[in-house]
Structure formats: structure tokens, C-alpha cells
Write an enzyme that holds these catalytic residues in place. Structure first.
Site: not given
Length: 972
Positions: A336, A436, A541, A605, A666
Site C-alpha cells: 500500500d 480525515e 491525493r 493504492t 489485490k
């Protein structure tokens, strides 16, 4: 002073208690939790939160494993024979060998079991609790009654709890009730004490799993006081005695050797025409014993335990021993990005709004200090304000900015806290998902943090948690003005599909005209995706924010009666937020080390392809000049998932970066790697990652961000979530495998040499036609105990070689007993046998008178045995020094063990060098101490023979260096 607490009664029906009554009964607080001192007192009183008899190390089983094996059986037979025939010296030595072997084996095995048990406990489920008014993570076995427990999607609940705060909580209680469907929890009081477990909806129970939502509860029962503790005490058992594939192969080898040993017994008696005598019987059994590598299984266990301990110090907790063997063969790592290759300290740095352009946010980390600058449609890369930038506040900004900040703050479960402890100087800490946290810090910087909004009247009504299948999260809030607002955040392509309008300034513009023409929406989506690419190309991101006003339908339960698809429709698009998560400083060196070791790294990812590619370039997963749009190295999950197995197999190389990845992606990647006969390690942190972790050769869970479910499914748990730790674990796996190869070679070469000397010497007959034994039974046994096993233990602890991570992974054909290793065992064993037997013959027939007195095998009866006894001492000394020096030779299969670069690192493996030095020192009492030499080992002191001993040692060393030189020049 610690306040007194009451003893809890497990049968108290807490589901009939109100939250306040529960607090009073347990002397706890839903807000403050327990103090650390109080928790410590309760832990001593109620014990650890674990089931009694669940696992643990049983010393008697470990001891039984030392006794119930072929070696001890043979030794016991030899011991009985020795005492029965009044060979008390041999019997005493054999008894000593039995006791020493059992003691050493028990100590090694028991220590290894304890180490593995301790490490399993380290990787057992953790719990989030409130202690000292602070939210912390502790081992689940440290939870006590009265603790305030916090759990969320994917967690295994660690104790029985009375709930006091619930958000869309559903739990899987099939373990207790047999009910296959998740149970929806609430806070309603239940008046019936005898209510069945399945109907106690205001309670949650230990070992059940959170399927959805989140909640808080007060712990009412731990350990055997839980419902699961009452029903079954074996649910949490871990099989600590399961043999790994390597151990199974070694055991098979040991049994094959045992069969060969029985054949040798027959050979010894056959040479003597099956004529029985005490000496022949004991010698035959001694020959058989010398064939068996006595310490093999114990040394393997010790080596693995040492490797596990080293990995634990490197922050990789091994849950299954078999993964240690697999690590050394890993060819591909599927990792990841967030928190593994990057720092997981995300910070919002850019925003973009339709018609308003870009906004830059200053500040770093969790510290909510910074400002928002409006830049327009051009991104200013400067780190300070310029003439083109304007400081923006919520008062001076548009309603569009206000709604975006509200969405960032409220569609968010992260918590930002300032620790006021004097030692931390008011340090800011954060709890929650890194993305977050970044949005929450942004809200603080804008002056509209979530706590302030809640305090001013915003009330959470319903929550739809982030789901990897839809890549969105939504919340429904009631505002101070009694209107309802839905806020949604998520992946841009998933948000756009839910939007019917977009916000520009204070206006909401529809994406479809009166003719229901979708050209406006197509054009708008094109503009948005270009902005997403612009942000993603900088390694950001990108998240999209949206909202809408919601008019509740009368009679509809807003907590449980809402449909997610209905809530997440007709949204108003607000804008984009670009979040940067810088790579860890150690990620680039770790990836480069992988390439040196022949290991390919893949990044899987959930980020945008451009974002993923930008980070992948920074850490060298793909070349810096890679054209992301036209390169097969970077692929979106949609494209990869749409390909058939045949199409994937036809690719020249599997993609190095797969973006917008789902758990199924995955699993598909692992399957593709396996079809190419590659050995894969896979990382994961979510519940849905469990299938891919199980499918991989080595499943690696994130210890900090990973859920308890994924930790239980993993082979290895990283306590620091760091990619570099994976590389260290692989290096340790390689080191351990090669060390096992080294000491197996050392043990077997020594055994082959001893066997050849003993068998060939059967041809040397005395005047009565009996074979003259070159080594006494006691000497054979003592040699195995003191000169073979200790150096083998040292080889098991050998540090990694300089080339450990500069060679390609081993293939299935390069197993423990490869052709080269088997060839080396035979060559070294034969040469040591020749160089030990020749001195025996030289002393016996050249330097002595050649008299082979009768009964010299039994003891020293007259001077006629002088030659035999001195020849034995010479053979024994020669073979001893050869075996000890062979340990240095086995440090590397091809390079010289006598290189200065290796010798100067002797301090790194004191065990090896001490075993060699002590072994050499023990040799002299065996040869020179009166009584011990003649009566037990059947030796005499030697003098000129030392010249022969050291000549043999010199010849052997010269041969080894020449042999290795030839191998380096001729073998690939």
C-alpha cells in the site's frame, strides 16, 4: 491514593442498567474513563483479559519432546547395555549425554516456545480505551472492567460492554448465538434480566466482530467473566506446536538418517561375523548415534526463535513460523502507499472550486496553524504569500468555501487534541484516518473545527461509513436552524456520478438543462478531471466534497431507515481538496535495496493514478521519466480488473502501480504473480484485505492502522506500518534460511566424516581378528555433544553476510539441500575422514611398533595397547580440530571463512567463537587427565603426534580454500 473498587459479579444484568447506573456500579466515567492507577489495581484484582488455558507454554510437553525421539531411545539402549555389561565408564558418559541433551534441548525449546508465545501476544488484538481522559491503544489483555472501550468497523470486540454511544453499529455475533445476519445495536434499555444474548441490543460481547459503524461502551466483563469465557475456553487457542514445512523436512531427514544408522549397526556386527561382545554392541550403537545430528531440531527451533526476536526488535511481529521460511524466497512485494511508503502525516495543501480557482493552505503536520490563500486558476508553487495571493477567511470568502469547510469538518471521524501535559509542551495529537485528520486540521485552520460546530448545534443524525466498494462516506446532520444537510466526500469519479448540480460562488448550477441534455455534465466532468490530474501530478491525493439539503420524510427513521443510494444522490459538487503525504525518508533506500536483491515492488493504492505515479517516482518504484498516461507500468484498477487472466499473463511485465485499487484487485494481482511462479508478499490494513493476505505467500498486516481481523489473517504484523520494515524482515528471513543451511552442512559434514572413519577402521584387525576401534564409544558421544552442536548453534546466530540482499531470491530448486550443499557435505566429510584416519594409521603402524594388542578396545591392559591408545588420541584430536575449524569454513558457502573482513566481525557472533575456543580447551583434559583418558575415553597423552594433527589441519584449510576458489570460478 487509589480509590477502593468493588468486586464485579459476572451475572449482573447490565443490559437492564441505564448508562448512569452502569457508571455507578463500575465506578467509572463515560467521559474520563479510568485513571492509569485505577486500571493497574483492577488488572491485579481481576487478572488479564484472556481465557484461562488458552494457549500458553506447557513445560511437560516440551520435556516430553526431548525424550520421545529416536536419539534418546538409542542412547537409553546403549546406556542399559553399558551398565548391564559392567562398562561403567561408558555407561556414565552415555547417561551424562542423555541428561545434557535433554537439558539443553529442553532449555532451547522451552525458551523458543516462550518467545513465540510472547510475540503472539504482542500481535494479538488491541483495544482503544479512554484512560486519564485520553484515548489510547493498549493490548487487549490489559483491558479491565470499567474501561471505556472504543471500537469501529473491522474491530474484534475485546470484552463484554454496555453501550452508551452508537453510530450505525452492527456486529457479527454468530460465534455466540449462531445468528448468521449482523445484529443492529441501539441504546434502548431492556427490562428483562433473562433476555437472550441475541436480544441484548445495548450490549456487545467479546470476540464478536464489528461489521459496520462505530460505538463506545463501558467494559462489564473480561476474560473468563465474558459470555465467550462462559461458553468455551478454547476459542482463542493458538497451536504453538505446529511444525513448519522446513521442520517437517528436517524431521524426515532425521528419520532417513535413523534408518541408515540401523543399517550401520548391522554392518558393524556383520564385519565381526555377528559375534556378540559388549564392546562390539556398544561400538555399533555409538556408530549409529554418530550418524544422527543430535541437536538438529533444537538448533532449528533456537535459530527461528532468535530470528523472530530480531524481527520483533525491528518492529515486525511474526504470527506464523512458516512465514519465516517464505520471506527469504519473496520475489515481489505488493505494498500500500499511505502510511507504508509514506509518512501517513497528510496535510491539505490545495483546494479548487469551480469558478473560484485554486486556494493554497499553509502549515504542516497536525498543528492547526496556517492560513488559506486564494491563487486563482494558476497554482503558485511558492511557500510564502505573493502579490497574486490573497489571505481568505470564512467571513471574506464565498458560501462555497463555507460549505466545503463544513463538509471537511463534519464528514469526518478524526479527532484533533492538544495534550496539556507539562512534559509535552502542548503537543497536538490526532486520532483517526490520515486523510480525515488532514481535513480536520484544514477545518481548524479555517476557524471552523468540528467540536465548535457540534457545540453550536450541529447534531449527527446518521452516518454511512467509508466503503471501499463505493469509495465514499456520507453523514446527515441537523443544523441549529433545524434544517438537514448531507455531506459526502470521496474519490472524485465516484462523487461526480452522484451529483446533479455544482456550486459556483453562492449559486447551484444544474448539470442538465431542461432538455435533459448531458452535454453540460460531460463538459463539467472533463474540467474537473483535468483539475484532478493537475493536482495528482504533483503527488497530491485528491478528494471531492459535495453536499445537499435534505428534507426528511415523515415517519421515516433517520437513523436506520435511510437508504444509502438515495442519500448519495442529487448532490451538489463543491470542489477538490489536494492532500500531500510525503514519502518516508527510508522508503527510497528500501526500494533500492529490493532491486539489489532481485525483488520487484508494486504499489497497490486507492489513490488517483497520477498521485500514485508521482509518489512511485519519488521512491523509485517506477523511473522518474515514466510517461504515466502511456506506460504499462501504471494502470488503473478498472482496467486491470477488466482484463482476463490470459490478457494479464500476456503482459511483458505486471504493472508496478495499480491505482484506485479495491480488495479484489489485490487478490487478482496475487493470482497473476502466482501464475508466473513468483513468490509474493502482500500488505493490508482493512477487513476486506484479508482474502489477499491469505492468498499471498506472506501476508503482512499494518499494526497501527490495521483492523484486528486483518491482523489475525496475517503472517506478520508491522508495528510501525513501514515499508522499510518489510525489507528488513525479508533480509532476516534470508539470513535465517542461509544460517540453517550453514549449520546443517556443518553437522552433516562432521557426521559423514565420523561415520567414514568408524566404518573404514573396521578393516583394521587385532591379533584375535577383532576390529581396532579408532574412537571409543565415549569419545564418539562426547564429540557429538561438545564439538558439533555448540558451533552449529553459533552458525545459527551468524549475522547476515554482506551479499545477503544483493543476490536474487532463491528458487524452488535452491532449497535447503541444493546440489551444491549436498556436494559440499560429501566433499568436506570425505576429506575430513581421510585426514583423520590417516593420522590413526600413521601413529599405529609407522611411528609405533604396529602391535595390535588383544582387548585394547575394552581397556588399557598392558603397554601393548600404547600404540592403539596414542593412535586413538591422535585421531580424536585431529577430527575434533577439523570439525571446529569446519564451523569457520561453513560461515560462507563460497567465500573464505578466514577473510579478514569476516574475522574482524567475530564480536558480532561471540557464541560461535566461544564454542570453538571452549571446544578446543575441553580436548586437552580428555587426552591428558589421568584416569579420564585411559578408563573413559581410552586415550593416552600424545606429544610428537601434535605435529600430525596440525599438519592435517593445515592441509584441510588449504584444500577448503582451493575448493572454494574453484567453485567461485566455475559455478554460477
Amino acid at each position: 491514593m487509589t480509590k477502593k473498587i468493588i468486586d464485579l459479579q459476572p451475572e449482573i444484568p447490565y443490559h437492564t442498567y441505564t448508562v448512569t447506573e452502569t457508571e455507578v456500579e463500575l465506578k467509572s466515567s463515560t467521559i474520563e474513563g479510568l485513571t492509569s492507577d485505577e486500571a493497574e489495581v483492577r488488572l491485579r484484582r481481576y487478572g488479564t483479559n484472556e481465557l484461562k488455558g488458552s494457549g500458553g507454554v506447557k513445560w511437560y510437553l516440551v520435556l516430553w519432546r526431548q525424550i520421545a525421539n529416536p536419539l534418546v531411545v538409542v542412547l537409553l539402549i546403549a546406556n542399559i547395555l553399558a551398565f548391564a555389561t559392567e562398562q561403567f565408564a561408558e555407561g556414565g558418559v552415555i547417561l551424562f549425554i542423555i541428561i545434557m541433551n535433554a537439558t539443553i534441548g529442553f532449555y532451547q525449546d522451552f525458551s523458543a516456545e516462550q518467545t513465540m508465545e510472547a510475540l503472539r501476544n504482542m500481535s494479538s488484538p488491541t483495544a482503544q480505551v479512554i484512560r486519564d481522559e485520553t484515548r489510547i491503544v493498549i493490548p487487549n489483555n490489559q483491558v479491565v472492567p470499567g474501561d471505556v472501550l472504543i471500537f469501529e468497523d473491522g474491530d474484534v470486540i475485546g470484552a463484554d460492554c454496555r453501550l452508551f454511544e452508537v453510530f450505525n453499529l452492527e456486529t457479527d455475533e454468530a460465534l455466540l448465538t449462531g445468528e448468521s445476519l449482523p445484529v443492529q445495536k441501539n441504546l434502548e434499555l431492556i427490562k428483562t434480566a433473562e433476555e437472550s444474548l441475541g436480544d441484548r441490543l445495548n450490549m456487545v460481547f467479546a470476540s464478536t466482530t464489528v461489521v459496520k459503524g462505530r460505538a463506545k461502551g463501558i467494559v462489564t466483563g473480561t476474560g473468563m467473566g465474558t459470555q465467550i469465557g462462559k461458553i468455551a475456553t478454547t476459542l482463542m487457542n493458538i497451536d504453538t506446536n505446529e511444525l513448519t514445512p522446513l521442520q517437517k523436512r528436517l524431521n524426515k531427514m532425521a528419520y532417513c538418517i535413523f534408518v541408515a544408522a540401523v543399517v550401520l549397526v548391522i554392518v558393524v556386527f556383520g564385519v565381526h561375523k555377528f559375534r556378540y561382545s559388549n564392546e562390539i554392541a556398544i561400538y555399533a550403537i555409538s556408530v549409529a548415534i554418530s550418524m544422527i545430528p543430535q541437536g538438529l531440531v533444537a538448533i532449528v527451533t533456537l535459530t527461528m526463535a532468535f530470528g523472530v526476536s530480531r524481527m520483533a526488535k525491528a518492529k515486525a511481529i511474526v504470527r506464523r513460523l512458516s512465514s519465516l521460511e517464505s520471506l527469504g524466497a519473496v520475489t515481489n512485494i505488493c505494498s500500500d502507499k499511505t502510511g507504508t511508503l509514506t509518512q501517513s502525516k497528510m496535510v491539505a495543501v490545495l483546494m479548487w472550486f469551480p469558478g473560484d480557482g485554486f486556494y493554497r493552505i499553509s502549515g504542516t503536520g497536525f498543528v492547526p496553524e496556517g492560513e488559506i490563500f486564494r491563487q486563482g486558476e494558476t497554482i503558485n508553487g511558492e511557500t510564502s504569500t505573493t502579490q497574486d495571493e490573497q489571505v481568505v477567511t470564512l467571513d471574506s470568502g464565498s458560501d462555497q468555501l463555507l460549505r466545503a469547510i463544513q463538509a471537511s469538518a463534519l464528514c469526518n471521524m478524526a479527532e484533533l487534541r492538544r495534550n496539556n501535559h507539562p512534559e509535552t509542551h502542548g503537543e497536538w495529537t490526532a486520532i483517526g484516518d490520515p486523510t480525515e485528520i488532514a481535513l480536520q486540521v484544514l477545518a481548524y485552520k479555517a476557524g471552523m473545527p468540528k467540536p465548535e460546530l457540534v457545540e453550536n448545534g450541529f447534531r449527527l443524525v446518521a452516518e454511512f461509513p467509508f466503503d471501499s466498494s463505493v469509495k465514499r462516506m456520507s453523514v446527515l446532520y441537523e443544523t441549529p436552524s433545524d434544517e438537514h444537510l448531507i455531506f459526502t466526500k470521496g474519490a472524485t469519479e465516484r462523487i461526480l456520478g452522484c451529483c446533479s448540480h455544482y456550486r459556483e460562488g453562492d449559486a447551484e448550477i444544474p448539470l442538465r438543462n431542461e432538455k435533459d441534455d448531458d452535454s453540460i455534465q460531460i463538459e463539467f466532468e472533463s474540467v474537473i478531471m483535468k483539475r484532478v490530474d493537475t493536482l495528482a501530478e504533483q503527488g497530491l491525493r485528491v478528494l471531492s466534497l459535495s453536499y445537499r439539503k435534505f428534507q426528511p420524510t415523515k415517519g421515516v427513521d433517520l437513523v436506520h431507515g435511510l437508504n444509502r443510494d438515495e442519500v448519495e444522490s442529487n448532490l451538489v459538487f463543491l470542489g477538490l481538496v489536494g492532500i500531500y503525504d510525503p514519502p518516508r525518508a527510508e522508503s527510497l533506500p528500501a526500494v533500492m535495496k529490493c532491486y539489489e536483491a532481485g525483488i520487484r515492488v508494486h504499489m497497490l493504492t486507492g489513490d488517483h493514478p497520477s498521485t500514485a505515479a508521482a509518489i512511485a517516482k519519488e521512491v523509485a518504484i517506477i523511473p522518474a521519466d515514466t510517461d504515466v498516461k502511456n506506460s504499462s507500468m501504471v494502470m488503473s484498477a478498472d482496467k486491470f480488473d477488466a482484463m482476463s487472466d490470459e490478457e494479464i499473463d500476456a503482459l511483458e511485465e505486471l504493472p508496478r502501480v495499480v491505482a484506485r485499487c479495491s480488495p479484489n484487485t489485490k487478490v487478482k494481482m496475487i493470482a497473476a504473480l502466482h501464475r508466473r511462479n513468483l513468490f509474493a508478499a502482500m500488505t493490508g490494513d482493512g477487513v476486506n484485505d484479508s482474502p489477499s493476505l491469505k492468498a499471498a505467500n506472506v501476508g503482512i498486516a499494518m499494526g497501527q492502522s490495521g483492523s484486528d481481523v486483518v491482523k489475525q489473517a496475517a503472517d506478520i504484523v508491522l508495528t510501525d506500518d513501514n515499508f522499510a520494515t518489510i525489507v528488513e524482515a525479508i533480509a532476516e528471513g534470508r539470513r535465517m534460511f542461509f544460517n540453517i543451511q550453514k549449520f546443517v552442512q556443518h553437522l552433516m559434514s562432521g557426521n559423514i566424516a565420523t561415520i567414514l572413519v568408524l566404518v573404514v577402521a573396521l578393516a583394521v584387525k587385532d591379533e584375535q581378528g577383532d576390529s581396532v576401534f579408532p574412537l571409543s564409544a565415549a569419545a564418539i558421544l562426547f564429540m557429538n555433544l561438545c564439538y558439533s552442536s555448540p558451533p552449529a548453534i553459533g552458525l545459527g546466530l551468524e549475522p547476515a553476510s554482506a551479499t545477503n540482499m544483493k543476490e536474487p531470491p532463491r528458487t524452488s530448486k535452491q532449497g535447503l539441500f541444493s546440489f551444491e550443499v549436498l556436494m559440499d557435505m560429501l566433499v568436506y566429510g570425505v576429506v575430513m575422514a581421510i585426514l583423520s584416519f590417516v593420522p590413526f594409521i600413521l601413529v599405529l603402524f609407522v611411528f609405533e611398533d604396529g602391535q595390535l594388542g588383544y582387548k585394547c578396545n575394552r581397556g588399557y591392559y598392558s603397554e601393548v595397547c600404547d600404540g592403539v591408545f596414542r593412535a586413538r588420541a591422535t585421531c580424536y584430536a585431529t577430527l575434533t580440530f577439523l570439525i571446529l575449524s569446519h564451523a569457520i569454513n561453513c560461515r560462507d558457502i563460497r567465500q573464505s571463512g578466514w577473510q579478514w573482513s569476516r574475522l574482524k566481525t567475530a564480536h558480532q557472533n561471540k557464541t560461535l567463537w566461544l564454542s570453538i575456543i571452549i571446544g578446543a580447551m575441553i580436548l586437552f583434559p580428555v587426552i591428558y587427565v589421568p584416569g579420564l583418558n585411559k578408563n573413559v575415553f581410552k586415550h593416552l597423552g600424545i606429544s610428537y603426534e601434535w605435529g600430525i594433527v596440525f599438519a592435517s589441519l593445515f592441509i584441510y584449510t588449504a584444500f577448503v580454500e582451493t575448493y572454494k576458489f574453484v567453485k567461485r570460478r566455475t559455478m554460477a
